[in-house]
Scaffold this motif. Structure first.
Motif, PDB file in Angstrom:
ATOM      1  N   GLY A 111       0.792  -1.220   0.000  1.00  0.00           N
ATOM      2  CA  GLY A 111       0.000   0.000   0.000  1.00  0.00           C
ATOM      3  C   GLY A 111       0.820   1.263   0.000  1.00  0.00           C
ATOM      4  N   PHE A 112       2.123   1.152   0.268  1.00  0.00           N
ATOM      5  CA  PHE A 112       2.979   2.340   0.264  1.00  0.00           C
ATOM      6  C   PHE A 112       3.383   2.678  -1.163  1.00  0.00           C
ATOM      7  N   SER A 113       3.476   3.963  -1.469  1.00  0.00           N
ATOM      8  CA  SER A 113       3.937   4.420  -2.774  1.00  0.00           C
ATOM      9  C   SER A 113       4.840   5.612  -2.591  1.00  0.00           C
ATOM     10  N   GLY A 114       5.849   5.716  -3.441  1.00  0.00           N
ATOM     11  CA  GLY A 114       6.727   6.873  -3.404  1.00  0.00           C
ATOM     12  C   GLY A 114       5.983   8.177  -3.587  1.00  0.00           C
ATOM     13  N   LEU A 115       4.801   8.144  -4.211  1.00  0.00           N
ATOM     14  CA  LEU A 115       4.018   9.358  -4.401  1.00  0.00           C
ATOM     15  C   LEU A 115       3.613   9.979  -3.076  1.00  0.00           C
ATOM     16  N   HIS A 116       3.510   9.175  -2.009  1.00  0.00           N
ATOM     17  CA  HIS A 116       3.097   9.691  -0.719  1.00  0.00           C
ATOM     18  C   HIS A 116       4.112  10.672  -0.150  1.00  0.00           C
ATOM     19  N   GLU A 117       5.330  10.640  -0.623  1.00  0.00           N
ATOM     20  CA  GLU A 117       6.360  11.484  -0.055  1.00  0.00           C
ATOM     21  C   GLU A 117       6.105  12.955  -0.337  1.00  0.00           C
ATOM     22  N   VAL A 118       5.317  13.264  -1.344  1.00  0.00           N
ATOM     23  CA  VAL A 118       4.987  14.651  -1.614  1.00  0.00           C
ATOM     24  C   VAL A 118       4.215  15.247  -0.449  1.00  0.00           C
ATOM     25  N   ALA A 119       3.402  14.440   0.208  1.00  0.00           N
ATOM     26  CA  ALA A 119       2.576  14.927   1.304  1.00  0.00           C
ATOM     27  C   ALA A 119       3.229  14.724   2.672  1.00  0.00           C
ATOM     28  N   PHE A 120       4.095  13.690   2.788  1.00  0.00           N
ATOM     29  CA  PHE A 120       4.669  13.364   4.091  1.00  0.00           C
ATOM     30  C   PHE A 120       6.189  13.412   4.012  1.00  0.00           C
ATOM     31  N   GLU A 121       6.771  14.391   4.680  1.00  0.00           N
ATOM     32  CA  GLU A 121       8.214  14.554   4.616  1.00  0.00           C
ATOM     33  C   GLU A 121       8.957  13.326   5.132  1.00  0.00           C
ATOM     34  N   ASP A 122       8.378  12.642   6.125  1.00  0.00           N
ATOM     35  CA  ASP A 122       9.041  11.455   6.689  1.00  0.00           C
ATOM     36  C   ASP A 122       8.397  10.179   6.166  1.00  0.00           C
ATOM     37  N   GLY A 123       7.897  10.233   4.933  1.00  0.00           N
ATOM     38  CA  GLY A 123       7.153   9.099   4.394  1.00  0.00           C
ATOM     39  C   GLY A 123       7.949   7.818   4.314  1.00  0.00           C
ATOM     40  N   THR A 124       9.285   7.898   4.273  1.00  0.00           N
ATOM     41  CA  THR A 124      10.075   6.673   4.146  1.00  0.00           C
ATOM     42  C   THR A 124      10.514   6.114   5.488  1.00  0.00           C
ATOM     43  N   GLU A 125      10.177   6.749   6.583  1.00  0.00           N
ATOM     44  CA  GLU A 125      10.622   6.248   7.879  1.00  0.00           C
ATOM     45  C   GLU A 125      10.079   4.858   8.170  1.00  0.00           C
ATOM     46  N   GLY A 126       8.926   4.511   7.583  1.00  0.00           N
ATOM     47  CA  GLY A 126       8.342   3.203   7.828  1.00  0.00           C
ATOM     48  C   GLY A 126       8.882   2.108   6.925  1.00  0.00           C
ATOM     49  N   LEU A 127       9.778   2.461   5.981  1.00  0.00           N
ATOM     50  CA  LEU A 127      10.310   1.471   5.067  1.00  0.00           C
ATOM     51  C   LEU A 127      11.280   0.534   5.781  1.00  0.00           C
ATOM     52  N   ASP A 128      11.157  -0.732   5.476  1.00  0.00           N
ATOM     53  CA  ASP A 128      12.148  -1.685   5.958  1.00  0.00           C
ATOM     54  C   ASP A 128      13.386  -1.596   5.092  1.00  0.00           C
ATOM     55  N   HIS A 129      14.489  -2.123   5.572  1.00  0.00           N
ATOM     56  CA  HIS A 129      15.693  -2.153   4.765  1.00  0.00           C
ATOM     57  C   HIS A 129      15.600  -3.296   3.769  1.00  0.00           C
ATOM     58  N   MET A 130      16.194  -3.098   2.605  1.00  0.00           N
ATOM     59  CA  MET A 130      16.333  -4.204   1.673  1.00  0.00           C
ATOM     60  C   MET A 130      17.170  -5.296   2.321  1.00  0.00           C
ATOM     61  N   LYS A 131      16.837  -6.546   2.003  1.00  0.00           N
ATOM     62  CA  LYS A 131      17.644  -7.637   2.541  1.00  0.00           C
ATOM     63  C   LYS A 131      17.494  -8.870   1.655  1.00  0.00           C
ATOM     64  N   GLU A 132      18.532  -9.669   1.642  1.00  0.00           N
ATOM     65  CA  GLU A 132      18.496 -10.932   0.931  1.00  0.00           C
ATOM     66  C   GLU A 132      17.720 -11.936   1.762  1.00  0.00           C
ATOM     67  N   VAL A 133      16.722 -12.579   1.124  1.00  0.00           N
ATOM     68  CA  VAL A 133      15.885 -13.533   1.855  1.00  0.00           C
ATOM     69  C   VAL A 133      15.937 -14.931   1.251  1.00  0.00           C
ATOM     70  N   GLY A 134      16.698 -15.106   0.187  1.00  0.00           N
ATOM     71  CA  GLY A 134      16.815 -16.431  -0.405  1.00  0.00           C
ATOM     72  C   GLY A 134      17.884 -16.457  -1.476  1.00  0.00           C
ATOM     73  N   ARG A 135      18.446 -17.649  -1.700  1.00  0.00           N
ATOM     74  CA  ARG A 135      19.496 -17.808  -2.691  1.00  0.00           C
ATOM     75  C   ARG A 135      19.424 -19.218  -3.257  1.00  0.00           C
ATOM     76  N   LEU A 136      19.510 -19.322  -4.575  1.00  0.00           N
ATOM     77  CA  LEU A 136      19.512 -20.617  -5.249  1.00  0.00           C
ATOM     78  C   LEU A 136      20.729 -20.691  -6.152  1.00  0.00           C
ATOM     79  N   GLU A 137      21.581 -21.689  -5.932  1.00  0.00           N
ATOM     80  CA  GLU A 137      22.762 -21.888  -6.756  1.00  0.00           C
ATOM     81  C   GLU A 137      22.509 -23.015  -7.741  1.00  0.00           C
ATOM     82  N   PHE A 138      22.864 -22.791  -9.008  1.00  0.00           N
ATOM     83  CA  PHE A 138      22.654 -23.778 -10.050  1.00  0.00           C
ATOM     84  C   PHE A 138      23.721 -24.874  -9.971  1.00  0.00           C
ATOM     85  N   LEU A 139      23.619 -25.854 -10.877  1.00  0.00           N
ATOM     86  CA  LEU A 139      24.612 -26.917 -10.924  1.00  0.00           C
ATOM     87  C   LEU A 139      25.977 -26.345 -11.301  1.00  0.00           C
TER      88      LEU A 139
END
Length: 372
Positions: free
Chosen positions: A89-117
């Motif tokens: 439900g979050f969109s970058g467009l919200h930042e126009v109205a809320f200066e701290d709109g990104t404070e609720g964003l989680d950090h990017m993180k690696e959650v899975g990895r698959l190695e081929f043969l």
């Protein structure tokens, strides 16, 4: 860019200068706020993630609107699953109205990895089945590797498991799309060969027989593949001099039209649809952005990027703007992301990436953010 025209390190929206170190040959994912960019005419750097224990570059990306899967062109090839860290439900467009709109964003993180043969190297393409066909437990995708040439590896993106493989061709599978009950793959043959594969039959033994169509002479090295606004045609852009655009009707696989682009419009590497237009990026010096009307397959306009903005090899389209990743590496170990207004076909903004964020060969968009 700095006031004197040279590159400068981006500043985060919290006012901190970015200062990071990158272990070994770690890969970096860059994200920026394209929702905000579309409204105020600028682009903002927002963060990055160093991916450890990888060699090679990122080629191919898939997203379900929450996570992003990146293909790693390594030995062996890999798929890395990244949580985008954007609440539903979050969109970058919200930042126009809320200066701290990104404070609720989680950090990017690696959650899975698959190695081929061990022998499956040089991942060229990554094509997912339609998201509507996914279940709560499984969503399948197909990765084309360069070694062994022509091998197509099936993976479960949600389980991060390998399902199996098939030898689709004797040539590399360079790209593709899935539409309805079929997946379409393009090989590195000269001329290129397009293969229509029934999704539910591809990994069911001898019952699988793809329909193959060869393009015309001079139509090879297809790097850009995507559907039109009706999902009744696929557009193919060639990495040739000059470049060509081919339009095929699907699922019939009949040739509808082709377009030879003007001199200088060459080496198409990426593409995306914008309403009724096809937008292509070229791996030229400097890079170019090409606009083609899909229905009539006519060339509308080309913009050449600024000096030093070389090799436009990835792009996402959002709200009438193209956000273009470049495959270059300046002396400061940086690259650029540029913004192009697709109505006027003018470059309106540019962003210099932090050190270590170079060679941006793939891109994905998630709810107002772009990831390179």
């Amino acid at each position: 860019k700095s006031e004197n025209g040279g590159p400068s390190l981006p500043t985060t929206r919290r006012g901190r200068r970015a200062a990071m170190s990158y272990p070994g040959r770690a890969l970096v994912v860059v994200w920026m706020v394209i929702g905000l960019a579309a409204r105020c005419g600028g682009i903002s750097y927002d963060g990055e993630l160093a991916i450890p224990d990888t060699q090679g570059g990122l080629f191919g990306s898939i997203t379900d609107g929450k996570d992003i899967w990146f293909g790693v062109d390594g030995s062996p090839a890999k798929i890395i699953r990244i949580s985008a860290g954007i609440p539903i439900g979050f969109s970058g467009l919200h930042e126009v109205a809320f200066e701290d709109g990104t404070e609720g964003l989680d950090h990017m993180k690696e959650v899975g990895r698959l190695e081929f043969l061990p022998d499956e190297e040089r991942l060229w393409s990554l094509v997912a089945e339609p998201l509507d066909d996914a279940t709560a437990d499984s969503w399948f995708a197909y990765a084309g590797v360069g070694n062994p040439a022509g091998r197509l590896v099936k993976v479960d993106l949600l389980q991060m498991k390998r399902v199996g493989y098939l030898q689709l061709s004797g040539k590399d599978v360079r790209g593709g799309i899935s539409l309805g009950s079929f997946a379409y793959f393009v090989t590195s043959a000269k001329p290129a060969v397009v293969m229509r594969c029934p999704i539910k039959e591809m990994f069911h033994g001898d019952t699988f027989h793809p329909l193959e169509v060869s393009l015309a002479l001079g139509e090879h090295n297809v790097q850009a593949v995507f559907a039109d606004n009706t999902n009744e045609h696929m557009l193919l852009g060639t990495y040739t001099q000059p470049a060509r655009v081919v339009k095929l009707a699907v699922p019939a696989m009949t040739r509808s039209a082709s377009l030879l682009l003007p001199a200088g419009d060459e080496m198409i590497y990426c593409g995306a649809r914008w309403d009724k237009h096809a937008i292509f990026g070229t791996s030229t010096l400097p890079g170019r952005i090409i606009k083609v009307h899909i229905e009539t397959l006519t060339h509308i306009k080309t913009i050449e990027l600024s000096h030093g903005e070389d090799r436009a090899v990835s792009l996402v389209v959002f709200d009438g703007r193209a956000f273009v990743g470049l495959a270059n590496e300046w002396e400061q170990d940086t690259s650029s992301i540029v913004q192009v207004d697709l109505d006027t076909m003018e470059e309106v903004a540019a962003l210099v990436t932090p050190p270590g964020c170079t060679w941006l060969y793939t891109a994905a968009a998630v709810r107002g953010f772009a990831f390179f």
